[in-house]
Structure formats: C-alpha cells, structure tokens
Write an enzyme that holds these catalytic residues in place. Structure first.
Site, short mmCIF file in Angstrom:
data_model
loop_
_atom_site.label_atom_id
_atom_site.label_comp_id
_atom_site.label_asym_id
_atom_site.label_seq_id
_atom_site.Cartn_x
_atom_site.Cartn_y
_atom_site.Cartn_z
N GLY A 12 57.23 21.75 42.18
CA GLY A 12 57.15 22.20 40.65
C GLY A 12 56.13 23.04 40.67
O GLY A 12 55.41 23.40 41.64
N ASP A 13 56.16 23.80 39.35
CA ASP A 13 54.95 24.81 39.17
C ASP A 13 55.11 25.79 40.01
O ASP A 13 53.98 26.52 40.37
CB ASP A 13 53.59 24.03 39.19
CG ASP A 13 53.26 22.86 38.35
OD1 ASP A 13 53.95 22.91 37.08
OD2 ASP A 13 52.91 22.07 39.01
N GLY A 15 56.52 28.87 39.41
CA GLY A 15 56.84 30.06 38.82
C GLY A 15 58.46 30.22 38.29
O GLY A 15 58.71 31.37 38.25
N LYS A 16 59.04 29.07 38.00
CA LYS A 16 60.40 29.26 37.84
C LYS A 16 60.70 30.00 36.49
O LYS A 16 61.59 30.71 36.23
CB LYS A 16 60.75 28.01 37.75
CG LYS A 16 61.15 27.00 39.08
CD LYS A 16 61.71 25.63 39.07
CE LYS A 16 60.73 24.61 38.18
NZ LYS A 16 59.67 24.59 38.69
N ALA A 39 58.01 19.17 31.25
CA ALA A 39 57.84 20.33 31.92
C ALA A 39 57.42 21.48 31.20
O ALA A 39 57.27 21.38 29.95
CB ALA A 39 59.36 20.83 32.20
N GLY A 40 57.04 22.47 31.79
CA GLY A 40 56.40 23.80 31.01
C GLY A 40 56.59 24.92 32.30
O GLY A 40 56.18 25.17 33.11
N HIS A 41 56.97 25.90 31.29
CA HIS A 41 57.46 27.22 31.96
C HIS A 41 56.39 28.34 31.06
O HIS A 41 56.57 28.35 29.82
CB HIS A 41 58.86 27.79 31.96
CG HIS A 41 59.66 26.82 32.86
ND1 HIS A 41 60.89 26.64 32.96
CD2 HIS A 41 59.16 26.16 33.77
CE1 HIS A 41 61.53 26.06 33.52
NE2 HIS A 41 60.62 25.62 34.47
N THR A 42 55.77 29.05 32.04
CA THR A 42 54.81 30.13 31.29
C THR A 42 55.42 31.79 31.47
O THR A 42 55.74 31.83 32.60
CB THR A 42 53.44 30.19 31.80
OG1 THR A 42 53.01 28.82 31.30
CG2 THR A 42 52.64 31.25 31.17
N ARG A 139 71.76 1.94 29.27
CA ARG A 139 72.68 2.10 27.97
C ARG A 139 72.35 1.54 26.44
O ARG A 139 72.93 1.33 25.94
CB ARG A 139 74.08 1.56 28.57
CG ARG A 139 74.71 1.92 29.53
CD ARG A 139 75.82 1.16 29.96
NE ARG A 139 75.50 0.00 30.45
CZ ARG A 139 75.08 -0.54 31.76
NH1 ARG A 139 74.92 0.37 32.80
NH2 ARG A 139 74.92 -1.84 31.89
N GLN A 220 60.51 20.94 37.23
CA GLN A 220 59.99 20.35 38.15
C GLN A 220 60.38 21.13 39.34
O GLN A 220 60.53 22.22 39.56
CB GLN A 220 60.13 18.94 38.13
CG GLN A 220 59.35 18.19 37.05
CD GLN A 220 60.24 18.06 35.62
OE1 GLN A 220 61.35 17.94 35.74
NE2 GLN A 220 59.47 17.88 34.48
N ALA A 409 57.30 37.91 43.82
CA ALA A 409 56.59 38.15 42.60
C ALA A 409 55.03 38.49 43.04
O ALA A 409 54.67 37.62 43.87
CB ALA A 409 56.70 37.03 41.83
#
Length: 424
Positions: A12-13, A15-16, A39-42, A139, A220, A409
């Site tokens: 994870g992390d 740069g997606k 999750a976190g995307h910058t 369930r 992730q 990138a």
C-alpha cells in the site's frame, strides 16, 4: 471495451491516488472496489492537495463518474464529511455514485477495532473496518439499502445494538451504545448521501458494454490482501485484482489490463516482517525525501530498498500487464541503489515470496547494486530524457518482474508524470 484495474503491488501507499488521478482524466468511470476510510489517497493539483479516503480519485474531473462499489465498507459520517469538504473547495460531486450493497461501518465497529488492536498489535487504523467486514461475513451487518429501503431496519438495528452491547460488555467491559441516538444519527447521515445511491453493478456493467473507459481503483496493496498478504498483518478485504470483480459486481472477462503501482523503493505501515527495511540513516533519507507519512493516520512509514520478490509475487497473483513506478525522484541523491532479488533462508536462496510469516521473518535480502544518477529528475517529462542510470534501473525492474512499465512518476503533481504507453 477498455477496463483497467489499478492496484497496489506492494504494502500500500504506492501512490495509487496520483496514478488514478492521472488516468481519470481520460476515464469515463472510476470505481473504488474495496476497503474503507482506513485507506487514503493524496492527489496534488497545482498548489492544491486533496486527501481522499472513500471517494475515488476521479471525483476531481467533472465529466468522470466516481463509483463507490459494493466491496467498500462505508462510514457514512466520514463519507458525508468528505463530500462537504470537496464541495466547499469548488469540486462538483454530482457524478458520485454509491452502491446500495455497500456495508456500513457503525460506531460499535470502531470501538471494537480500537480495543482489539490494543490487544493484538496488528497496527490497524482503528476505523472499524475489520469488525465491519466481520459482521458482513457473519451476516449481521447492515447495507446502505437497509437504511434507505428496509421498513424493519430500526427494529433490526436495535436488536443488533443490544447484542453488540452485551458482547462488548462481556468481552471488554466497555461503555454501552445508545441505539436511539445512533439510529437518529444514521438517518441524518444517510439523508446526506441518499441522492448518490444506486445499483452500481448495473451502472458499471452498462458502461463497459457501451465501450466506456472504466478504471477500477484499489486501496491498500497486494501484501495487505486478506488471503494473499502477510497475514495476520493485513487488511480485511481483497485489494488484489480478483477483488475488483467481486467488489464492483462485474465478471473477470470484462477486464482488459491490470496496472500494478509500485514505488521505486519499498515502504509499509504497521507491524509485520519487512525484509528490506532500513532502520538507519538511509531509511530516514527515504522517509523524508518521500514524505512517507500516512494520509489517514500520519504514522511514519517504514522504508527500505526495492523488493522485487514482492513485485514478482504481485505480478503473479494479480496477472499484472503493466507497471506504474512512482517516486523515482526520491532516489535522485543516491550514489548507489540496491535491489532485492531474493531472500537467503537457512542457507537457501528463495526467489518466490514465502507463504509462512515465520519464514519471512528470518529471510535476509539478497541485493544487487546499481549506480545512482545523482541528478534532478523532477522536471523530466519523457522517458528518453531520464538519466541513463535511471532508465537502467527501471529496465532492471522490468527484466526481473517480467512486466513493462507504462507510467513513471517523478513527483507528486499531475505534470510530474511520464507516460510511456497509452493505457486508455
């Protein structure tokens, strides 16, 4: 037909968010298929920085439909807050769509997550994601559609809160939850997202049938997959390519390409073995140059040299057709750069990623060394302009993994992206 899965090829992390944002300019749909607000995307646009947790990165393009799929677990309060924040910054959210089948993260999930992480030391974000997925499998969870369409929801919800109160009290001696207060909050919150809720499986299926450009965005990374990651130090869902199908409600024959995103080095957050981790000055340099701090938690990321054992594993598990290599610029200052090509374990060389965590703990990375380029790559816009040593580094990664790069990138901004091959 043009459908691409974009996923993390490491822990994870990777740069997606940036790569999703870059491809979303040409995409008609961006579909988030698993995970939650853990999750976190910058994404950096000019001088603006957007930190997205539940909403797909495609939201920054007005013509792109952004879909939160059924495989995502949704903290409605967090999602509503994210929508409000984007709107306050001038971002149009009218093209957001949320699956009726997505499960809801409840306050009691967060409480359980915090206590269990204190006991187990897994290193979760304590956002209630694991317990929400557990209820889904048991369930006993609630979906967005339950809150909107089920006339018996309140009765069912009160019974579940009573059951959770008893369970939490018996196991942890914790505070009790007020079902009336929680219900009132949920009804207020769901009204804030009601206009976006649809059957997203039908929506995405129709888009693919109409030859729209669809990008599936994973959160992730491969090594955090509940089945194929470094269990138990994993997330509670499937960030791998198979998760894109189940998490969005489309079949595997609809997928054209699988793009794995990997940093030019390796990082991870949380606990668990990490063979190439550098607990020294070099690791500190990678962390500071790469700004390796979690988007969601702010935690320091553990840093190390590139591990291509992991990347070969990710290529096999996901069927990668292409690589996006991010943060190449972080390596600009190094005189020598190392690549891990295998692990030494009990005097044996392992070239496949071990299934057993105890084996992985005892693995010693085997490195090859390559010369660095020691020049600034952040302003370079074409692959041919990269220093010869940087191109040699990338081509060695391609050789070892058997997967060609399509994107490189060299910085966080949209403009700092080298496109070697058009995917859309």
């Amino acid at each position: 037909m043009s459908a691409i899965i974009l996923l993390g090829a490491q822990w994870g992390d990777e740069g997606k968010g940036k790569i999703t944002d870059y491809l979303a300019e040409k995409a008609d749909f961006v579909v988030r298929y698993q995970g939650g607000s853990n999750a976190g995307h910058t994404v950096e646009v000019a001088s603006d920085k957007f930190m997205l947790h539940l909403i797909p990165s495609g939201i920054l393009y007005p013509r792109t439909v952004s879909v939160v799929g059924n495989g995502v677990v949704i903290d409605i309060k967090e999602l509503a807050g994210e929508i409000e924040n984007l709107q306050s910054r001038g971002i149009d959210t009218s093209n957001l769509r949320i699956s009726t089948r997505a499960h809801v993260v409840m306050p009691y999930h967060k409480a359980i997550d915090e206590i269990e992480d204190q006991c187990q030391g897994i290193g979760t974000t304590r956002r209630g994601i694991g317990p929400a997925y557990a209820d889904k499998i048991n369930r006993s969870g609630f979906r967005i559609s339950d809150l909107i369409y089920d006339s018996n929801f309140k009765e069912r919800f009160e019974k579940e809160v009573d059951r959770k109160n008893q369970l939490i009290h018996d196991l942890y001696g914790m505070r009790q939850f007020d079902s009336e207060l929680m219900y009132a909050d949920l009804m207020e919150q769901v009204d804030m997202i009601r206009e976006y809720v649809v059957d997203t499986s039908v929506l995405v299926y129709q888009a693919i049938k109409e030859n729209k450009k669809v990008l599936f965005e994973g959160a992730q990374g491969t090594l955090l997959d509940i089945d194929h990651g470094t269990y138990p130090y994993v997330t509670s869902s499937h960030p791998t390519a198979g998760g894109a199908c189940t998490g969005s409600g489309i079949g595997p024959t609809s997928i054209d390409r699988v793009l794995g995103v990997a940093k030019a080095y390796t990082t991870r957050v949380g606990e668990g073995p990490f063979p190439t981790e550098l607990c020294d000055e070099t690791g500190d340099v990678l962390r500071e140059r790469g700004r390796e701090y979690g988007t969601t938690t702010g935690r320091k990321r553990r840093c190390g040299w590139l591990d291509t054992v992991i990347l070969r594993y990710a290529a096999r598990i996901n069927g990668l057709t292409d690589l996006a290599i991010t943060k190449l610029d972080v390596l600009d200052e190094f005189e020598t750069i190392k690549i891990c090509t295998g692990y030494m374990y009990n005097n044996m060389m392992l070239t496949e990623f071990p299934e057993n965590l105890n084996v992985l703990r005892d693995c010693v990375p085997h490195y090859i060394e390559m010369p660095g380029w020691q020049s600034d790559t952040t302003g370079i816009t074409s692959y041919a302009e990269l220093p010869a040593e940087a191109r040699a580094y990338i081509e060695k990664i391609e050789e070892i993994t058997g997967v060609s790069q399509a994107i490189v990138a060299v910085g966080p901004k949209r403009s700092q992206t080298i496109n070697s091959r058009n995917l859309f």
